[in-house]
Scaffold this motif. Structure first.
Motif, mmCIF file in Angstrom:
data_model
loop_
_atom_site.group_PDB
_atom_site.id
_atom_site.type_symbol
_atom_site.label_atom_id
_atom_site.label_comp_id
_atom_site.label_asym_id
_atom_site.label_seq_id
_atom_site.Cartn_x
_atom_site.Cartn_y
_atom_site.Cartn_z
ATOM 1 N N LYS A 45 52.157 40.853 36.975
ATOM 2 C CA LYS A 45 51.002 40.154 37.524
ATOM 3 C C LYS A 45 49.722 40.435 36.744
ATOM 4 O O LYS A 45 48.788 39.667 36.812
ATOM 5 C CB LYS A 45 50.818 40.513 38.995
ATOM 6 C CG LYS A 45 51.902 39.929 39.872
ATOM 7 C CD LYS A 45 51.673 40.240 41.319
ATOM 8 C CE LYS A 45 52.788 39.624 42.147
ATOM 9 N NZ LYS A 45 52.627 39.844 43.564
ATOM 10 N N ARG A 46 49.678 41.524 36.011
ATOM 11 C CA ARG A 46 48.499 41.855 35.197
ATOM 12 C C ARG A 46 48.537 41.178 33.831
ATOM 13 O O ARG A 46 47.648 41.367 33.024
ATOM 14 C CB ARG A 46 48.406 43.367 35.021
ATOM 15 C CG ARG A 46 48.147 44.106 36.304
ATOM 16 C CD ARG A 46 47.936 45.583 36.030
ATOM 17 N NE ARG A 46 47.840 46.282 37.289
ATOM 18 C CZ ARG A 46 48.532 47.348 37.595
ATOM 19 N NH1 ARG A 46 49.391 47.848 36.739
ATOM 20 N NH2 ARG A 46 48.382 47.937 38.754
ATOM 21 N N GLN A 74 50.810 41.800 31.520
ATOM 22 C CA GLN A 74 51.517 42.633 30.553
ATOM 23 C C GLN A 74 52.980 42.211 30.493
ATOM 24 O O GLN A 74 53.553 41.813 31.497
ATOM 25 C CB GLN A 74 51.459 44.108 30.953
ATOM 26 C CG GLN A 74 50.067 44.667 31.070
ATOM 27 C CD GLN A 74 50.095 46.000 31.808
ATOM 28 O OE1 GLN A 74 50.603 46.092 32.915
ATOM 29 N NE2 GLN A 74 49.538 47.014 31.175
#
Length: 151
Positions: free
Chosen positions: A30-31, A33
Motif C-alpha cells: 500500500k505504500r 514499495q
C-alpha cells in the motif's frame, strides 16, 4: 497457468519459475514499495496453506482461503510463461498499466503469495486456467463487490 514470470529488479531482468522452491513474486504494498514474497507452497515446505502457487478466483469467493487472512495484492511483472498442451513454454507480455492479481496469505508466521486464476479460452494449458490480469485503475477482489469480501 503462469508457471514462470519475468520482472525488473535494480536494472536487471529476473526470470523465476514456480518449481524453484526459492521463487518469489514482486508484490506492491500500500505504500508503493515492491516486496519479494515467496510464491505459494510446495511439498516439504512448512505451513498449512494449500500446495501449489495458484488460487482459483471461485475458491477465494467460496471461502476456501478464509483461514489464511487472505488479502488481494498486485503482482508487478513484465510477463509470464505458461506451458501449452504439448508442454512448450509460451511467454506473454503485460502492458505497463497491467498487473496480475495475487492473493497474499499468512500461515504459521509465513507470508506467501498465490497467483489468482480464472478459466479463460486464451489459455493453452490443459487446465484452461489463466492469471487474472487487471489494469491499475480496475478494482481488485475486495473492491469489486461488497458481497465478495474475504471476511
Amino acid at each position: 497457468m503462469c508457471g514462470g514470470v519475468t520482472y525488473q529488479q535494480a536494472e536487471e531482468t529476473i526470470r523465476t519459475f514456480f518449481p524453484n522452491p526459492k521463487s518469489c513474486l514482486p508484490v506492491r504494498n500500500k505504500r508503493g514499495q515492491v516486496l519479494l514474497i515467496p510464491w505459494g507452497r510446495r511439498e516439504k515446505q512448512p505451513g498449512f496453506t494449500p500446495l501449489g502457487g495458484w488460487a482459483r478466483l471461485e475458491s477465494i469467493y467460496s471461502g476456501k482461503w478464509s483461514n489464511y487472512n487472505p488479502r488481494p495484492v498486485k503482482i508487478i511483472i513484465d510477463g509470464f510463461m505458461e506451458k501449452d498442451q504439448l508442454g512448450n513454454s509460451q511467454w506473454y507480455s503485460l502492458g505497463k498499466d497491467e498487473f496480475i492479481q495475487g492473493l497474499l496469505v499468512e500461515d504459521a508466521g509465513i507470508t506467501r503469495v498465490y497467483v489468482v486464476t480464472v478459466t479463460d479460452p486464451q489459455s493453452q494449458h490443459k487446465s484452461a486456467r489463466w492469471p487474472r490480469i487487471l489494469k491499475h485503475q480496475e478494482k481488485t477482489l475486495t473492491e469489486s463487490s461488497s458481497t465478495h469480501s474475504f471476511e
